[in-house]
Design an enzyme around this catalytic site. Structure first.
Site, short mmCIF file in Angstrom:
data_model
loop_
_atom_site.label_atom_id
_atom_site.label_comp_id
_atom_site.label_asym_id
_atom_site.label_seq_id
_atom_site.Cartn_x
_atom_site.Cartn_y
_atom_site.Cartn_z
N ASP A 22 19.52 9.14 -4.71
CA ASP A 22 18.84 9.09 -6.01
C ASP A 22 19.24 7.83 -6.78
OD1 ASP A 22 17.15 9.99 -7.97
OD2 ASP A 22 18.53 11.48 -8.79
N ASN A 24 17.07 4.93 -7.29
CA ASN A 24 16.36 3.68 -6.96
C ASN A 24 15.55 3.16 -8.15
OD1 ASN A 24 17.29 4.08 -4.40
ND2 ASN A 24 15.31 4.71 -3.53
N ARG A 26 15.91 3.76 -11.42
CA ARG A 26 16.74 3.25 -12.51
C ARG A 26 17.36 1.90 -12.14
NH1 ARG A 26 20.01 8.60 -12.99
NH2 ARG A 26 18.67 9.04 -11.20
N TRP A 27 17.73 1.75 -10.88
CA TRP A 27 18.32 0.47 -10.44
C TRP A 27 17.32 -0.66 -10.72
CZ3 TRP A 27 17.12 -3.54 -7.26
CH2 TRP A 27 18.15 -4.39 -6.87
N HIS A 39 13.28 1.02 -4.42
CA HIS A 39 13.15 1.74 -3.14
C HIS A 39 13.40 0.80 -1.96
CE1 HIS A 39 11.88 5.20 -5.35
NE2 HIS A 39 10.70 4.71 -5.71
N SER A 67 10.70 14.27 -1.65
CA SER A 67 10.66 15.72 -1.86
C SER A 67 9.23 16.20 -1.99
CB SER A 67 11.45 16.11 -3.11
OG SER A 67 10.68 15.88 -4.28
N GLU A 69 8.15 17.65 -4.33
CA GLU A 69 7.79 17.47 -5.74
C GLU A 69 7.51 15.99 -6.07
OE1 GLU A 69 10.58 19.50 -4.84
OE2 GLU A 69 9.17 21.18 -4.96
N TRP A 71 5.32 14.06 -5.10
CA TRP A 71 3.90 13.71 -5.24
C TRP A 71 3.49 13.61 -6.70
CZ3 TRP A 71 1.87 12.31 -0.72
CH2 TRP A 71 2.33 12.91 0.45
N LEU A 133 24.54 9.61 17.14
CA LEU A 133 24.25 10.12 15.79
C LEU A 133 22.85 10.75 15.71
CD1 LEU A 133 24.91 10.11 12.68
CD2 LEU A 133 23.79 7.88 12.63
N ARG A 196 22.34 18.01 -9.66
CA ARG A 196 21.45 19.12 -9.31
C ARG A 196 21.04 18.97 -7.85
NH1 ARG A 196 18.67 16.38 -13.49
NH2 ARG A 196 17.30 14.76 -12.66
N SER A 198 17.81 19.79 -6.61
CA SER A 198 16.42 19.34 -6.47
C SER A 198 15.76 19.84 -5.18
CB SER A 198 16.34 17.80 -6.57
OG SER A 198 16.81 17.36 -7.83
C1 IPE Z 1 15.41 14.09 -5.28
O1 IPE Z 1 15.38 13.10 -6.27
C2 IPE Z 1 14.52 13.69 -4.14
C3 IPE Z 1 14.94 12.53 -3.36
C4 IPE Z 1 16.05 11.85 -3.51
C5 IPE Z 1 14.03 12.15 -2.30
P1 IPE Z 1 14.41 13.21 -7.52
O2 IPE Z 1 14.66 11.98 -8.33
O3 IPE Z 1 13.02 13.46 -7.09
O4 IPE Z 1 14.96 14.52 -8.25
P2 IPE Z 1 14.81 14.99 -9.76
O5 IPE Z 1 13.36 14.95 -10.11
O6 IPE Z 1 15.59 14.02 -10.60
O7 IPE Z 1 15.40 16.36 -9.78
C1 IPE Z 2 15.25 8.33 -5.30
O1 IPE Z 2 15.25 7.46 -6.37
C2 IPE Z 2 14.14 8.02 -4.32
C3 IPE Z 2 13.08 9.02 -4.27
C4 IPE Z 2 13.05 10.12 -4.97
C5 IPE Z 2 11.98 8.76 -3.38
P1 IPE Z 2 14.36 7.74 -7.66
O2 IPE Z 2 13.04 7.07 -7.46
O3 IPE Z 2 14.32 9.17 -7.97
O4 IPE Z 2 15.19 6.97 -8.77
P2 IPE Z 2 15.37 7.40 -10.28
O5 IPE Z 2 15.96 8.76 -10.27
O6 IPE Z 2 14.03 7.36 -10.92
O7 IPE Z 2 16.31 6.38 -10.83
MG MG Z 3 15.47 10.38 -9.10
#
Ligand code: IPE
Ligand code: IPE
Ligand code: MG
Length: 244
Positions: A22, A24, A26-27, A39, A67, A69, A71, A133, A196, A198
């Site tokens: 998680d 990407n 925000r980075w 990403h 995930s 979710e 989408w 692996l 969490r 998720s």
């Molecule tokens: C969880 O991250 C899914 C993946 C890392 C692929 P999310 O960024 O989608 O989760 P929430 O929405 O913050 O719970």
């Molecule tokens: C996780 O990074 C990658 C995926 C869920 C695909 P995010 O895209 O959720 O990054 P934040 O949480 O918005 O920073």
């Molecule tokens: Mg995220």
């Protein structure tokens, strides 16, 4: 850092590490870049972590890539992610398979584009006999969806008489999940400070150790991974028994 150093400084190593990658977005946003750039950088972290696993004695690595979710994100971000998956499967995952890694996917693949489904099937088939692996990629994955698919499959077998009700138990439910035969994760790491689950590996995480680290996924690296494994080594797992 080599395997010996980690073993010298820590207790037991996990066999199976699962990662919620998680942070990407925000980075990228913090740098004024489009989310997709985060990403892209995240794929570089995947490369480092996959390379480190054999050195750290890890046999199974599960990566939460998308995930069920996710989408809900903009069409542009979803399309960008699908493009990254295509490129990763075609080149890097294919190379990993040539070097002996086994690749498996969990999640509902029927909702993915046909060409992506084809690449997934081909990576799995080509790598099925590999013994290095095992990389499990969670793509269009949700734990509730996975458990629901398993329940439906078992219910259908009970309904058509090919399975008795007594044969619906923890073992048969586990075997009806998306990746039967993979041991439960010992350690789940989530980056980016969110604490969490998720919808990740809900069934399999029954006795996993959880570690939430502040680094955003593109900033996570081999050293941060080694630190996480050292924390795991210092934990005491009890599985419901009394300590000692
Ligand atoms: C969880 O991250 C899914 C993946 C890392 C692929 P999310 O960024 O989608 O989760 P929430 O929405 O913050 O719970
Ligand atoms: C996780 O990074 C990658 C995926 C869920 C695909 P995010 O895209 O959720 O990054 P934040 O949480 O918005 O920073
Ligand atoms: Mg995220």
């Amino acid at each position: 850092m080599g395997r010996a150093e980690v073993f010298d400084t820590a207790g037991p190593q996990p066999r199976h590490v699962a990662i919620i990658m998680d942070g990407n977005g925000r980075w990228a946003t913090r740098r004024g870049l489009p989310r997709l750039e985060g990403h892209r950088r995240g794929v570089e972290t995947v490369r480092q972590i996959v390379e480190a696993c054999p050195d750290f004695g890890i046999e199974f690595l599960t990566l939460y890539a998308f995930s069920s979710e996710n989408w809900k994100r903009s069409a542009e971000e979803v399309a960008g992610l699908m493009g990254l998956f295509r490129r990763y499967f075609r080149k890097e995952a294919a190379n990993l398979v040539k070097r002996g890694a086994r690749v498996k996917f969990i999640g509902d693949r029927t909702e993915l584009a046909q060409d992506i489904q084809d690449m997934m099937a081909s990576l799995e088939t080509q790598s099925a006999a590999n013994e290095k692996l095992t990389i499990v990629i969670a793509l269009n994955y949700g734990g509730r969806g996975e458990i629901t698919r398993a329940a439906r499959r078992l219910a259908a077998e009970v309904a058509d008489g090919s399975r008795s009700l007594d044969d619906v138990n923890e073992a048969s439910i586990g075997a009806a999940l998306d990746a039967p035969g993979i041991p439960d994760p010992d350690l789940v790491i989530r980056t980016s400070g969110e604490q969490r689950i998720s919808n990740f590996l809900l069934w399999q995480c029954a006795y996993a150790e959880f570690l939430f680290v502040d680094e955003l996924w593109p900033d996570f690296n081999r050293d941060a991974f080694a630190r996480a494994l050292a924390v795991f080594g210092a934990r005491e797992r009890r599985f419901g028994a009394v300590a000692g």
